[in-house]
Each structure stands twice: as C-alpha cells, then as structure tokens.
Design a protein around this motif. Structure first.
Motif, PDB file in Angstrom:
ATOM      1  N   LYS A 137       1.075  -1.239  -0.114  1.00 22.33           N
ATOM      2  CA  LYS A 137       0.160   0.003   0.051  1.00 22.33           C
ATOM      3  C   LYS A 137       1.312   1.131   0.013  1.00 22.33           C
ATOM      4  CE  LYS A 137      -3.729   0.065   3.010  1.00 22.33           C
ATOM      5  NZ  LYS A 137      -4.850   0.393   3.511  1.00 22.33           N
ATOM      6  N   LEU A 138       1.647   1.422   0.511  1.00 20.42           N
ATOM      7  CA  LEU A 138       3.178   2.821   0.980  1.00 20.42           C
ATOM      8  C   LEU A 138       3.651   2.699  -0.555  1.00 20.42           C
ATOM      9  CD1 LEU A 138       4.366   4.129   2.826  1.00 20.42           C
ATOM     10  CD2 LEU A 138       5.879   3.315   3.280  1.00 20.42           C
ATOM     11  N   MET A 139       3.565   1.437  -1.193  1.00 17.81           N
ATOM     12  CA  MET A 139       5.045   1.855  -2.675  1.00 17.81           C
ATOM     13  C   MET A 139       3.564   2.512  -3.665  1.00 17.81           C
ATOM     14  SD  MET A 139       7.764   0.716  -2.042  1.00 17.81           S
ATOM     15  CE  MET A 139       7.361   2.040  -0.312  1.00 17.81           C
ATOM     16  N   ASN A 140       2.189   2.245  -3.055  1.00 16.26           N
ATOM     17  CA  ASN A 140       1.347   1.558  -4.200  1.00 16.26           C
ATOM     18  C   ASN A 140       0.215   2.707  -4.073  1.00 16.26           C
ATOM     19  OD1 ASN A 140       1.946  -0.322  -6.234  1.00 16.26           O
ATOM     20  ND2 ASN A 140       1.066  -1.172  -4.921  1.00 16.26           N
ATOM     21  N   THR A 141       0.790   4.181  -3.916  1.00 20.08           N
ATOM     22  CA  THR A 141       0.349   5.341  -3.283  1.00 20.08           C
ATOM     23  C   THR A 141       1.397   6.523  -3.135  1.00 20.08           C
ATOM     24  OG1 THR A 141       0.092   5.023  -0.825  1.00 20.08           O
ATOM     25  CG2 THR A 141      -1.236   4.627  -1.450  1.00 20.08           C
ATOM     26  N   GLU A 142       0.289   7.816  -3.083  1.00 24.50           N
ATOM     27  CA  GLU A 142       1.245   9.156  -3.467  1.00 24.50           C
ATOM     28  C   GLU A 142       1.200   9.368  -2.320  1.00 24.50           C
ATOM     29  OE1 GLU A 142       2.573  10.301  -6.645  1.00 24.50           O
ATOM     30  OE2 GLU A 142       1.814   9.011  -7.165  1.00 24.50           O
ATOM     31  N   ASN A 143       2.463   9.393  -2.195  1.00 27.11           N
ATOM     32  CA  ASN A 143       3.306   9.559  -0.238  1.00 27.11           C
ATOM     33  C   ASN A 143       4.263  10.398  -0.465  1.00 27.11           C
ATOM     34  OD1 ASN A 143       4.211   8.238   0.621  1.00 27.11           O
ATOM     35  ND2 ASN A 143       2.734   6.661   0.005  1.00 27.11           N
TER      36      ASN A 143
END
Length: 402
Positions: A137-143
C-alpha cells in the motif's frame, strides 16, 4: 521512552532469535505467493475436470514439474518434487482431496490453499502478511513518507519517521488509535519487517527513523526453499529487478551480480520509485540477505567494469564498441537488471532468468538511450527513473566492447 544499553541488548537478542524463526516462514510465504501468481498468469492453474467433477483453481503435479524445469526453477524432476514438497509441508499447497501428503510426479490435482481459502493463518503469519500489505500500500500510493534523512549526523535513504508513519497508518484505517498503531509498529519490528536505521531503538511514536528491512518484491528462486541457511545472494531494493510502476506482485530475482558467493551486508531501502543510493554514483544499495538483527552497513561493491570510458570514446567512429538495441518487456516482477555508474552508466548485473537476459542484455554494456532519449551523460539515478516512470516495454540502446 527510548531504550538503550542493556535493554536494547536484550531486545537485540530476542529479535535475533525471532528473526531466525521467522525467516523461513517469511521466505516460504513470499515464494509461494509469487509462484501462485506466476502459475495463474501462465494458465497452469485452472479449473479441471475428473470423473464428472470440476476442481477449480488447481494444477496437475506432473505438468507443474515440466513447467518448473522449462522455466529453470529446477534442474531435474527430483529437485522439482523437493521444492513442491516444501510448499506442501508448509501448508502452502495441498492435494485437492487431501488424500496425498506427498507431492508426487503424477497426474494428481493440487491447489494453493490461498485459492480455496484454507490457508492456516497463525499469529505469526498474520503479522507478516499484514506487513506485506502495508508495504504494498505504501509503495502504490502517492506520499512523501519515504525520504533520505539524517540521524546522528548520518544520512539514510528511504526512511520513515515513526510519528509520520503512525499518522499514515491511522489515515489508511489500519488501526483506530495511536497506541494501537505504535504496538503494530513494534510487532512489525519484532518480526523483522522494519528496523531502526542504526538498529539501536525499538519502535516508538516519535522522531526516530525506521526502514523496511525486507524486500517483498524480490522474486525468489524456488531452489532457495531447499537452502537451510540464509541466502548468500543479496537483495537489491533499488533495481529494476524488483520495481514496477503499479500492481507489481513480485520482487527482484536472485541474481548473479559482482560476486555471487560473497555475502554483502548493506543498508536497507525499499522505495519503489527511487533507485538512488547514498553510496555514490557507483554505489550499491540493498538489504541484508537474511532477517538477522545485525546493524546495517553501507558498502560499495566493486564495479564489474574493467575500466571506465567516456561518452566521447563510445561515439568515436571506428572505436572498439558496437551498438545493440534491446526491446525488453517487463514481466510480473520487473525487467531483470541493475544499472550503475555515471556518464555513461553501465549494466552492473543481469538476472539470468529475467526479461533483460532473454533480450540479450549483458553486464558491462554501456547505456546509450532509453525509449529514444539519449542518456550517455546521465547517471544511473536518472536512467533508473526513466525506466521506472516509463512503459512496461522499454527500448534500450547499449554499447558493447568487441
């Protein structure tokens, strides 16, 4: 409260024992899941009929063994049987009627337990799989959570600030309160999924820096399941072996790099969209090859190049270089090579079973262009970014010494 000294020694010993216990579980879970997805993609797993009955999402043992040998995951049928027996023993797969506890080279139907909802999730597996879900999730979201930061006057790449990580987990609905989220972070650390950048502190809600220490996207070789000890081939978090723009399910494969028999202990990093390294233009940034609690160390493995050349030398008419063009279609886990160096950058490693190797790419080739853009005067960070932010199919021009 920050724990130091003897308290951290105790935590370190506990973590080391825990890591040793969980390493095999972690590798089996990831390896099994990657194989399952590959078999679905190859249509090896499908609905099958036998005696007027349909068995959904299963594979034929004999056919699977053929597939493993064809795809160089096993050298012979006996090895393939041992690999699949390992997955059966760990309850990753099972006979569709649970009539055989041995994996047999026969026309028998087996199925991944994840495909029929019978996978046994104990508390350890649940923590690990939750950590993997959070990682994806962290890798696939803009943040902006993963950044290069300093702690104790040392720069670390792809770090998380504990308090910001907790904020993000709460925002994503992973937990209801900060206290629960902090406990989740502690469990992730104790299970070897994250670690403090210098391995001195447990996870606490505050300004301390942490990194993911396990690369979930490295494509595991199935033969690794038969190795009782940790892998001697390091994982690389910042290479196209493990990186894909979206919906990537694998990681970088085990690969023959600078020295496949020499263990390299290096710092941890997992940022999907970055391939930079604090080791410099020819540096190498990866993770410890096991889930041990040894402190991270930065190092610069020796370049595969015998000598560095200039862009001018590569382009000199009549010089000792020939140009080659490769069209590389990324598979489910990436493209299968590592770029290093600067002006020009070069191919540092190639996964022998990956798309790049199949296209003809070799180590020591110099990168001329990516998708039509000349990169002779760029460093490997720029080239890596072009690859990661481009299409799944990349066209690369390289120069090779004759």
């Amino acid at each position: 409260m920050v724990l130091e000294g003897r308290e951290m020694d105790g935590i370190g010993n506990t973590m080391q024992k825990k890591a040793a216990e969980l390493e095999r579980l972690a590798e089996v879970l990831v390896t099994g899941e990657q194989l399952r997805l590959r078999l679905h993609e190859a249509k090896v797993i499908k609905d099958r009929r036998h005696h007027l009955r349909t068995y959904p999402n299963c594979f034929v043992a004999k056919e699977l063994i053929d597939w493993l040998i064809e795809h160089k995951e096993a050298s012979d049928r006996d090895t393939a049987i041992k690999i699949m027996q390992k997955l059966l023993d760990q309850s990753i797969i099972h006979h569709v009627c649970d009539e055989h506890r041995e994996f047999k080279d026969m026309k028998l139907f087996y199925r991944f337990r994840k495909d029929d909802g019978t996978f046994p999730l104990d508390s350890e597996a649940k923590v690990f799989m939750r950590g993997q879900r959070i990682y994806e999730k962290l890798m696939n979201t803009e943040n902006n959570l993963l950044q290069t930061r300093e702690e104790e006057n040392v720069s670390f790449e792809r770090t998380l600030v504990a308090s910001e990580f907790i904020d993000w987990l709460l925002q994503e609905g992973e937990m209801a309160t900060r206290e629960e989220t902090e406990q989740l972070g502690r469990r992730l650390l104790e299970h070897g999924i994250i670690q403090h950048v210098t391995n001195k502190h447990h996870f606490v809600d505050g300004p301390l820096l942490f990194q993911f220490r396990m690369n979930f996207r490295r494509r595991r070789r199935l033969i690794e399941l038969l190795h009782e000890r940790g892998r001697s081939i390091p994982e690389s978090h910042d290479s196209p072996f493990c990186l894909r723009k979206q919906n990537s399910d694998g990681g970088n494969t085990s690969f023959l790099s600078v020295s496949p028999t020499k263990e390299i202990k290096v710092a941890v990093g997992v940022r999907r969209s970055s391939m930079s390294s604090s080791c410099g233009s020819s540096g190498y940034y990866s993770s410890s090859p096991t889930l041990s609690s040894s402190p991270p160390v930065l190092c610069n493995p020796k370049s595969v190049l015998k000598r560095q050349v200039s862009p001018e030398e590569l382009q000199t008419p009549g010089g000792p270089f020939i140009k080659k063009t490769f069209t590389i279609v990324g598979d489910a886990v990436g493209w299968g090579f590592v770029v290093r160096g600067s002006k020009p950058c070069h191919i540092q490693a190639v996964d022998p079973g990956g798309p790049a190797a199949a296209a003809g790419m070799k180590v020591c080739q110099f990168v001329v262009s990516v998708n039509g853009l000349n990169v002779l005067c760029q460093d490997y960070r720029t080239v890596s970014s072009l690859i990661l932010n481009g299409p799944r199919t990349i066209v690369m021009e390289v120069m090779e010494e004759v």
